[in-house]
Motif scaffolding. Structure first.
Motif, short mmCIF file in Angstrom:
data_model
loop_
_atom_site.label_atom_id
_atom_site.label_comp_id
_atom_site.label_asym_id
_atom_site.label_seq_id
_atom_site.Cartn_x
_atom_site.Cartn_y
_atom_site.Cartn_z
N CYS A 68 0.81 -1.22 0.00
CA CYS A 68 0.00 0.00 0.00
C CYS A 68 0.84 1.27 0.00
CB CYS A 68 -0.94 0.01 1.20
SG CYS A 68 -0.11 0.28 2.79
N GLY A 69 2.02 1.25 0.61
CA GLY A 69 2.90 2.41 0.65
C GLY A 69 2.53 3.47 1.67
N ILE A 70 1.49 3.22 2.49
CA ILE A 70 1.09 4.20 3.50
C ILE A 70 1.06 3.61 4.91
CG2 ILE A 70 -0.20 5.67 1.89
CD1 ILE A 70 -2.78 4.33 2.97
N GLY A 71 1.46 2.37 5.07
CA GLY A 71 1.55 1.76 6.39
C GLY A 71 0.32 1.01 6.86
N ALA A 72 -0.70 0.92 6.02
CA ALA A 72 -1.94 0.28 6.44
C ALA A 72 -1.90 -1.24 6.36
CB ALA A 72 -3.11 0.80 5.60
N CYS A 73 -1.21 -1.79 5.37
CA CYS A 73 -1.27 -3.24 5.14
C CYS A 73 -0.26 -4.04 5.97
CB CYS A 73 -1.06 -3.55 3.66
SG CYS A 73 0.64 -3.32 3.10
N LEU A 74 0.75 -3.38 6.50
CA LEU A 74 1.81 -4.00 7.32
C LEU A 74 2.63 -5.03 6.54
CD1 LEU A 74 -0.14 -4.46 10.66
CD2 LEU A 74 1.26 -2.52 9.95
N GLY A 75 2.63 -4.94 5.23
CA GLY A 75 3.39 -5.87 4.40
C GLY A 75 4.89 -5.62 4.40
N CYS A 76 5.31 -4.45 4.83
CA CYS A 76 6.73 -4.10 4.76
C CYS A 76 7.40 -4.03 6.14
CB CYS A 76 6.88 -2.74 4.07
SG CYS A 76 6.10 -1.38 4.99
N THR A 77 6.82 -4.65 7.12
CA THR A 77 7.36 -4.53 8.47
C THR A 77 8.67 -5.28 8.65
OG1 THR A 77 6.05 -6.41 9.24
CG2 THR A 77 5.10 -4.22 9.56
N VAL A 78 9.53 -4.70 9.49
CA VAL A 78 10.78 -5.34 9.92
C VAL A 78 10.83 -5.21 11.44
CG1 VAL A 78 12.08 -4.93 7.80
CG2 VAL A 78 12.12 -3.21 9.61
#
Length: 101
Positions: A68-78
């Motif tokens: 999503c690129g805005i932090g809503a989906c949490l797909g990019c968490t580390v």
């Protein structure tokens, strides 16, 4: 950009992977020669660089799949050093390596 302006202030190490020699930046760089290191690349390379480091400040640009690129989906968490999950797209992508590794 502006490379002439920074020439007097910056040391630079450039390493490529040669099919013959197989030299990686993590093997070549001496982190003790630098006050600050800015790094981007695969997460394992950044982790190796951070663990090799003793004194330098290392700012890392993390790579992650971003849906999503805005932090809503949490797909990019580390995961950070406290065990919390932070979003690369919203909280970063640039972090202090001491926060992540």
């Amino acid at each position: 950009y502006f490379t002439d302006y920074f020439k007097d202030y910056v040391n630079s190490t450039t390493v490529t992977i040669d099919k013959k020699d197989k030299i990686f930046i993590t093997e070549k760089i001496d982190t003790e020669k630098y006050d600050v290191i800015y790094a981007c690349g695969p997460n394992q390379m950044l982790k190796t660089l951070a663990h090799k480091n003793k004194n330098s400040e290392i700012q890392i640009s993390m790579e992650a799949h971003m849906a999503c690129g805005i932090g809503a989906c949490l797909g990019c968490t580390v995961e950070n050093v406290k065990g919390d999950f932070i979003r690369v797209c919203k909280d970063g992508p640039v972090f202090d390596s001491k926060e992540i590794f």
